[in-house]
Design a protein around this motif. Structure first.
Motif, short mmCIF file in Angstrom:
data_model
loop_
_atom_site.label_atom_id
_atom_site.label_comp_id
_atom_site.label_asym_id
_atom_site.label_seq_id
_atom_site.Cartn_x
_atom_site.Cartn_y
_atom_site.Cartn_z
N GLN A 71 -12.77 10.05 16.37
CA GLN A 71 -11.53 9.46 16.87
C GLN A 71 -11.42 7.99 16.50
O GLN A 71 -10.34 7.52 16.11
N ALA A 72 -12.52 7.27 16.61
CA ALA A 72 -12.50 5.84 16.29
C ALA A 72 -12.17 5.62 14.81
O ALA A 72 -11.32 4.78 14.48
N TYR A 73 -12.82 6.37 13.92
CA TYR A 73 -12.53 6.24 12.49
C TYR A 73 -11.10 6.66 12.19
O TYR A 73 -10.41 6.03 11.37
N GLY A 74 -10.65 7.75 12.82
CA GLY A 74 -9.29 8.24 12.58
C GLY A 74 -8.24 7.24 12.99
O GLY A 74 -7.26 6.99 12.27
N ASN A 75 -8.41 6.63 14.16
CA ASN A 75 -7.43 5.65 14.63
C ASN A 75 -7.43 4.40 13.75
O ASN A 75 -6.37 3.84 13.45
N ALA A 76 -8.62 3.99 13.31
CA ALA A 76 -8.70 2.83 12.42
C ALA A 76 -8.05 3.13 11.07
O ALA A 76 -7.43 2.26 10.46
N GLY A 77 -8.17 4.39 10.63
CA GLY A 77 -7.54 4.79 9.38
C GLY A 77 -6.03 4.71 9.46
O GLY A 77 -5.36 4.23 8.54
N ARG A 78 -5.46 5.19 10.56
CA ARG A 78 -4.01 5.12 10.75
C ARG A 78 -3.54 3.67 10.74
O ARG A 78 -2.51 3.34 10.12
N GLU A 79 -4.26 2.79 11.41
CA GLU A 79 -3.89 1.38 11.42
C GLU A 79 -3.93 0.79 10.02
O GLU A 79 -3.07 -0.02 9.65
N ARG A 80 -4.92 1.18 9.25
CA ARG A 80 -5.04 0.68 7.87
C ARG A 80 -3.86 1.16 7.01
O ARG A 80 -3.32 0.40 6.20
N ILE A 81 -3.46 2.40 7.20
CA ILE A 81 -2.33 2.93 6.45
C ILE A 81 -1.06 2.17 6.78
O ILE A 81 -0.30 1.75 5.88
N GLU A 82 -0.80 1.95 8.05
CA GLU A 82 0.42 1.25 8.46
C GLU A 82 0.46 -0.17 7.91
O GLU A 82 1.52 -0.68 7.54
N ALA A 83 -0.71 -0.81 7.82
CA ALA A 83 -0.77 -2.19 7.36
C ALA A 83 -0.72 -2.34 5.85
O ALA A 83 -0.12 -3.30 5.33
N GLU A 84 -1.32 -1.38 5.10
CA GLU A 84 -1.49 -1.59 3.67
C GLU A 84 -0.94 -0.50 2.76
O GLU A 84 -0.72 -0.75 1.57
N TYR A 85 -0.71 0.71 3.29
CA TYR A 85 -0.40 1.82 2.39
C TYR A 85 0.87 2.58 2.78
O TYR A 85 1.02 3.75 2.42
N ASP A 86 1.77 1.96 3.48
CA ASP A 86 3.09 2.55 3.72
C ASP A 86 3.82 2.60 2.39
O ASP A 86 3.85 1.60 1.66
#
Length: 398
Positions: A352-367
């Motif tokens: 869960q921790a890795y998954g949530n951090a991944g979503r945050e990374r996508i929103e910040a850099e890979y939209d």
């Protein structure tokens, strides 16, 4: 203004290029596609896209390659495109030569991973570098999906540095959002995929069924994991194209049966409901060892709050932050892959921790909107005007 996008196969146009093409159409540009004909061609045309069927082999074949250059040059000359934008290794080389012959004023190349890389043999590396360096002379702009290729190109002197720009890769963060999943539909989808009711942990991978995508190593890793995780199930999502130079479907099935794990593996074939399938997973993995740019499958998985286990190759190691959004393992090593997967399978909190951090990374850099804005800026600097006020929705299912 008229733009032509060239790639080898229509599947690439459908799965990788369509978001950018839709965006350009919405900005009041005329955008057309040239690629080999396949099952996706009819679908694209039915939706209103202009697709020119020109055979482009995905391997070096002198007679076929020369024929492709001739047909592409004739198409480009007849339609007087303002810009030709090429993709995928072989098609990118042939397309640029054809565009130059036809007198195109602007030639752009998106590198979805340079064909020479750290897993190439010395002969392959020198050959592909030489080819890329030669066609770079007739290229106005080279767009890279990752930063590592830009650094490599500059270090090796592939072309003047002012021709190199970072485009990145992106994902539709609205479509790939866990909150949009319907629990009842997810339950039905699980049954439709014949996932056993006893399966309480699911790993998935997405990619064409070629050896270099590494699904064979995932199958080997699965066999190693089953004694510890007997209710594990694996989804291999993707199909084999008739044009794939290294068909792997039959070999993969044979490996599954040889290891006796057919009850724990589902080959889904080609799917369009990727967000929903990702919603069934606990872990996503991409054990590829080929020339990746920045794998969209990884970005889509991260957007769906999934932890990712990926290989230590260009593109993958840029998208996944080791021990923050997932784990990085050596390529072509089913033991190390199994070890990393076991760490996540045994620790729900870490997943869960890795998954949530991944979503945050996508929103910040890979939209994907960030990619569209960069592309628009590059086009405008080349003299291609985009109508920022247009809302052209002529394409069906836009």
């Amino acid at each position: 203004m008229k733009i032509l996008h060239i790639c080898a196969v229509d599947d690439t146009a459908q799965t990788l290029l369509l978001p950018q093409i839709k965006y350009l159409l919405s900005r009041n540009l005329q955008v057309e596609i040239a690629c080999s004909s396949g099952v996706e061609t009819k679908k694209l045309r039915e939706k209103g896209y202009i697709v020119h069927s020109i055979q482009i082999d995905r391997k070096i074949s002198l007679i076929s390659n020369v024929r492709s250059i001739y047909n592409l040059a004739r198409l480009i000359r007849n339609n007087q495109y303002d810009l030709v934008h090429v993709h995928t290794p072989i098609a990118a080389v042939l397309g640029r030569i054809a565009a130059k012959i036809a007198g195109t004023k602007r030639i752009v190349y998106t590198s979805h991973g340079l064909p020479f890389h750290d897993l190439s043999s010395p002969i392959q590396y020198r050959f592909y570098f030489t080819v890329e360096k030669l066609v770079a002379f007739i290229t106005d702009l080279i767009l890279s999906q990752n930063y590592e290729d830009i650094a490599t190109a500059k270090k090796l002197g592939l072309c003047p540095s002012d021709k190199l720009r970072y485009l990145g890769n992106g994902v539709d963060t609205y479509r790939f959002h866990r909150d949009r999943l319907d629990p009842s539909h997810q339950s039905q989808l699980r049954k439709a995929l014949d996932i056993p009711e006893t399966a309480n942990l699911i790993i998935g991978t997405i990619g064409r069924l070629t050896r270099k995508k590494g699904s064979g190593y995932l199958i080997e890793a699965t066999a190693k994991l089953l004694p510890q995780f007997p209710n594990l199930h694996v989804l291999v999502i993707g199909s084999q194209l008739s044009t794939d130079p290294e068909p792997f479907h039959t070999e993969l099935i044979e490996k599954i049966h040889k290891l006796g794990i057919e009850q724990h593996v589902t080959l889904t074939g080609e799917r369009q409901d990727i967000p929903e399938i990702l919603g069934l997973l606990d872990i996503f993995t991409l054990p590829t060892f080929t020339h990746e740019g920045l794998p969209r499958s990884i970005l889509e998985a991260m957007s769906m709050n999934l932890p990712v286990v990926a290989t230590d190759i260009r593109g993958c190691r840029e998208a996944v932050v080791h021990q923050q959004t997932g784990l990085i393992v050596p390529p072509q090593d089913s033991n190390k892959l199994a070890e990393a997967l076991a760490i996540l399978l045994s620790n729900n909190q870490l997943r869960q921790a890795y998954g949530n951090a991944g979503r945050e990374r996508i929103e910040a850099e890979y939209d994907e909107e960030l990619v569209f804005k960069r592309l628009a800026s590059f086009y405008q600097k080349l003299g291609i005007h985009l109508d920022e006020t247009s809302t052209n929705l002529a394409i069906n299912n836009f």
